[in-house]
Structures are given as structure tokens and as C-alpha cells.
Motif scaffolding. Structure first.
Motif, mmCIF file in Angstrom:
data_model
loop_
_atom_site.group_PDB
_atom_site.id
_atom_site.type_symbol
_atom_site.label_atom_id
_atom_site.label_comp_id
_atom_site.label_asym_id
_atom_site.label_seq_id
_atom_site.Cartn_x
_atom_site.Cartn_y
_atom_site.Cartn_z
ATOM 1 N N THR A 159 0.868 -1.032 0.044
ATOM 2 C CA THR A 159 -0.180 0.095 0.472
ATOM 3 C C THR A 159 1.238 1.366 0.350
ATOM 4 O OG1 THR A 159 0.149 -0.503 2.667
ATOM 5 C CG2 THR A 159 -1.719 -1.343 1.157
ATOM 6 N N THR A 160 2.249 1.607 0.827
ATOM 7 C CA THR A 160 2.789 2.680 0.814
ATOM 8 C C THR A 160 3.532 2.503 -0.830
ATOM 9 O OG1 THR A 160 3.573 2.372 3.021
ATOM 10 C CG2 THR A 160 5.141 3.373 1.532
ATOM 11 N N MET A 161 4.039 1.741 -1.301
ATOM 12 C CA MET A 161 3.787 1.754 -2.849
ATOM 13 C C MET A 161 2.930 2.452 -3.666
ATOM 14 S SD MET A 161 6.177 -2.015 -2.883
ATOM 15 C CE MET A 161 7.367 -1.409 -5.037
ATOM 16 N N TYR A 162 1.970 1.814 -3.477
ATOM 17 C CA TYR A 162 0.667 2.012 -4.567
ATOM 18 C C TYR A 162 0.868 3.605 -3.976
ATOM 19 C CZ TYR A 162 -4.148 2.526 -5.822
ATOM 20 O OH TYR A 162 -4.815 3.351 -6.853
ATOM 21 N N ASP A 163 0.455 4.313 -2.957
ATOM 22 C CA ASP A 163 0.652 5.625 -2.806
ATOM 23 C C ASP A 163 1.849 6.431 -2.776
ATOM 24 O OD1 ASP A 163 -1.699 5.033 -0.931
ATOM 25 O OD2 ASP A 163 -0.562 4.470 1.569
ATOM 26 N N GLN A 226 -7.243 -2.770 6.116
ATOM 27 C CA GLN A 226 -8.137 -4.196 6.667
ATOM 28 C C GLN A 226 -8.575 -5.351 5.141
ATOM 29 O OE1 GLN A 226 -10.518 -4.080 10.069
ATOM 30 N NE2 GLN A 226 -9.475 -3.159 10.985
ATOM 31 N N TYR A 227 -9.090 -4.878 4.219
ATOM 32 C CA TYR A 227 -9.786 -5.493 3.260
ATOM 33 C C TYR A 227 -8.143 -5.815 2.795
ATOM 34 C CZ TYR A 227 -12.418 -6.909 -1.036
ATOM 35 O OH TYR A 227 -13.158 -7.614 -1.680
ATOM 36 N N ALA A 228 -7.563 -5.051 2.216
ATOM 37 C CA ALA A 228 -6.611 -5.259 1.306
ATOM 38 C C ALA A 228 -5.336 -6.864 1.265
ATOM 39 C CB ALA A 228 -5.759 -4.533 1.199
ATOM 40 N N GLU A 229 -5.578 -6.595 3.303
ATOM 41 C CA GLU A 229 -4.901 -7.024 4.018
ATOM 42 C C GLU A 229 -5.804 -8.961 4.086
ATOM 43 O OE1 GLU A 229 -4.661 -6.324 8.072
ATOM 44 O OE2 GLU A 229 -3.348 -5.093 8.006
#
Length: 292
Positions: A159-163, A226-229
Motif C-alpha cells: 500500500t505504501t508503494m501504491y500511495d 484491513q480489506y487489502a490485508e
């Protein structure tokens, strides 16, 4: 002939040891498969409940949400989270996955500069590095029965890389467990989260028309990670289940092949011994005849 018999005996003994090893590995893989299937059953209940929450929120307030993992943007680079095994001895588990990934990349006409690989498992990492792809992240040593805490590190990085716009969309690729003798390649879009066709899994569930406090943006800000997790964890569980099944099948085939080799060698040994005995009898008979 004696040397030939000794050579066959050594090959029989060696093959029997191999059969013992592959048979033990088959039993271990079967035990791991049963364990992860029990674990996966309880996780499915949680994943479905979380899916329902996101579906209700998205259907009720999707037009009012911005700055979340739901946000769409122009796709300049495509990320692939590829889940493979760290080791071999799993039949065609890895080769089918990696060949399928290359087929997808070629079908979409993506160049290595347009692709960002996030590898879970050493086979995927090594494969794409050798072919000049950008392996921006790799995670080795996933447990035989992965825990949720293991996945959090992966999801946080993703998610950090996506952001940070390292990639603009992300798909997860893995071997989906169908049965103990069948796995299917699965490629699912993970980011941005797509809710266009998302429907609650529960029957007679809550309707999407209700008020929320705090705001839907704040709620989705907590729920979506949480959904991504759950998506990544579910994919890893599924992939690991398929891996254990593939390992059990590969070791079962190896054990069966070892049995066939042993049977062939024992038949060859018996024939050679019979031939040696016949030769000795003939020599003795010939010697006796010469004395007469």
C-alpha cells in the motif's frame, strides 16, 4: 557378473532410501495440507464478513469517497504480486504460475519497464530477476501455515508503494487450490479496490442506506487497509494450500516411480543371478565330463 550383481544391489538399496525419503515427504506435505485447510476454513468466515462491510459502505457512499484505495488513476506502471514457493519438489506448481505470468505480460504488451514485480517466494523473485524485470519487493520464508501478522508487513509495503505511485494498479497472481489433484492459475486485481460488482455474501444482510458516525471516509480509511490485508492473506493461504497439495502429489509420484524402479531392478537382479548360477552349473558339469 559378480560386479554386475553388486552394482544392481547398490542401485536397489539407493532407490529404496530415496523411496523412504519421498514417502516421508509425502506424509509431511499431506499433514501440512490438512492443517492449512482447517485454518483456511475459519479465515473464510472473517473474510466474508469484512467483504460485506466494505460492500455496504461502498454501495452507500462510493460517490463521496476520495483519497482512499478506491481511487482510480491513469495506469503508467502495472504491479504484479506473484506468490510462488521458496523451494522445489512441488511438480509443475511454480513453472505453471510463472509461464502464465509471462503470458499475461505478453498479452497486455507490457515491457519490463512498465512492470513492477512484488515477489512472495524465492522462485518468483529469481525468475523475474533473471529476465530483467524490476523486482521492487521480495519476501522469502513464508510459513507453511501463514499467520495474519506475516501478511501485515507485505500489505503495508504494498500500500505504501501504491500511495507513492511506484505502480498505478496491482494484481495478485497465484495458484488457486481446487482439489488435491488440481490447481488453477488465478490473477485478481487488488488495487485500486474495485467495488462496481461487489455484493454482500450474506443472505438477507444489511441494506446500504444507513447513517454512520464517524464519516464514511474515516471508516473506509480503517476498513480498506484491513480489506487489502484480507485479500493478500487469502491469496497466500490459497497459494500455500495449493503448494502443499502439489508437493504431496509430486512426492507420491516420486514414491511410485521409485517402487517401479525397484521392481525392475529386482527382476534384473534375479535374472542376472539365475544366469550366473546357470553358468556355474554348466562349468561344473563340463568339468565333471572332462574328468570322465
Amino acid at each position: 557378473m559378480a560386479a554386475s550383481l553388486q552394482d544392481i544391489q547398490r542401485r536397489i538399496a539407493s532407490t529404496k532410501k530415496t523411496r523412504q525419503i519421498t514417502s516421508a515427504m509425502q506424509m509431511v506435505s499431506t499433514a501440512k495440507l490438512s492443517q492449512i485447510q482447517r485454518h483456511g476454513g475459519s479465515y473464510t468466515t472473517y473474510a466474508n464478513a469484512l467483504h460485506d462491510v466494505v460492500a455496504h459502505l461502498a454501495n452507500a457512499h462510493i460517490n463521496n469517497v476520495s483519497g482512499t484505495l478506491l481511487e482510480q488513476r491513469d495506469v503508467k506502471k502495472v504491479g504484479f504480486l506473484v506468490i510462488s514457493s521458496d523451494r522445489g519438489l512441488v511438480g509443475g506448481y511454480n513453472s505453471t504460475l510463472l509461464k502464465g505470468m509471462m503470458a499475461v505480460i505478453e498479452e497486455r504488451q507490457l515491457t519490463p519497464d512498465q512492470v513492477v514485480i512484488l515477489a512472495v517466494g524465492g522462485n518468483a523473485s529469481d525468475f523475474f530477476k533473471k529476465r530483467g524485470f524490476n523486482v521492487a519487493y521480495e519476501y522469502r520464508g513464508v510459513s507453511d501455515v501463514p499467520t495474519f501478522n506475516e501478511v501485515r508487513e507485505i500489505v503495508k509495503t504494498v500500500t505504501t508503494m501504491y500511495d507513492n505511485e511506484v505502480f498505478d494498479e496491482l494484481s495478485v497472481a497465484y495458484q488457486h487450490f481446487v482439489s488435491r489433484i488440481q490447481n488453477d492459475l488465478r490473477l485478481e486485481k487488488m488495487l485500486p479496490v474495485t467495488t462496481d460488482d461487489m455484493e454482500p455474501t450474506e443472505e438477507g444482510g444489511l441494506k446500504a442506506d444507513y447513517e454512520m458516525d464517524p464519516s464514511p471516509e474515516q471508516i473506509l480509511g480503517v476498513v480498506l487497509p484491513q480489506y487489502a490485508e484480507s485479500l493478500v492473506y487469502g491469496a497466500i493461504l490459497d497459494a500455500k494450500t495449493a503448494e502443499h497439495a502439489a508437493s504431496a502429489n509430486a512426492m507420491s509420484s516420486a514414491t511410485d516411480n521409485a517402487k517401479e524402479v525397484i521392481n525392475t531392478l529386482e527382476l534384473q537382479f534375479n535374472r542376472a543371478r539365475q544366469s550366473a548360477i546357470t553358468t556355474e552349473i554348466t562349468e561344473i558339469t563340463g568339468g565333471m565330463a572332462a574328468l570322465d
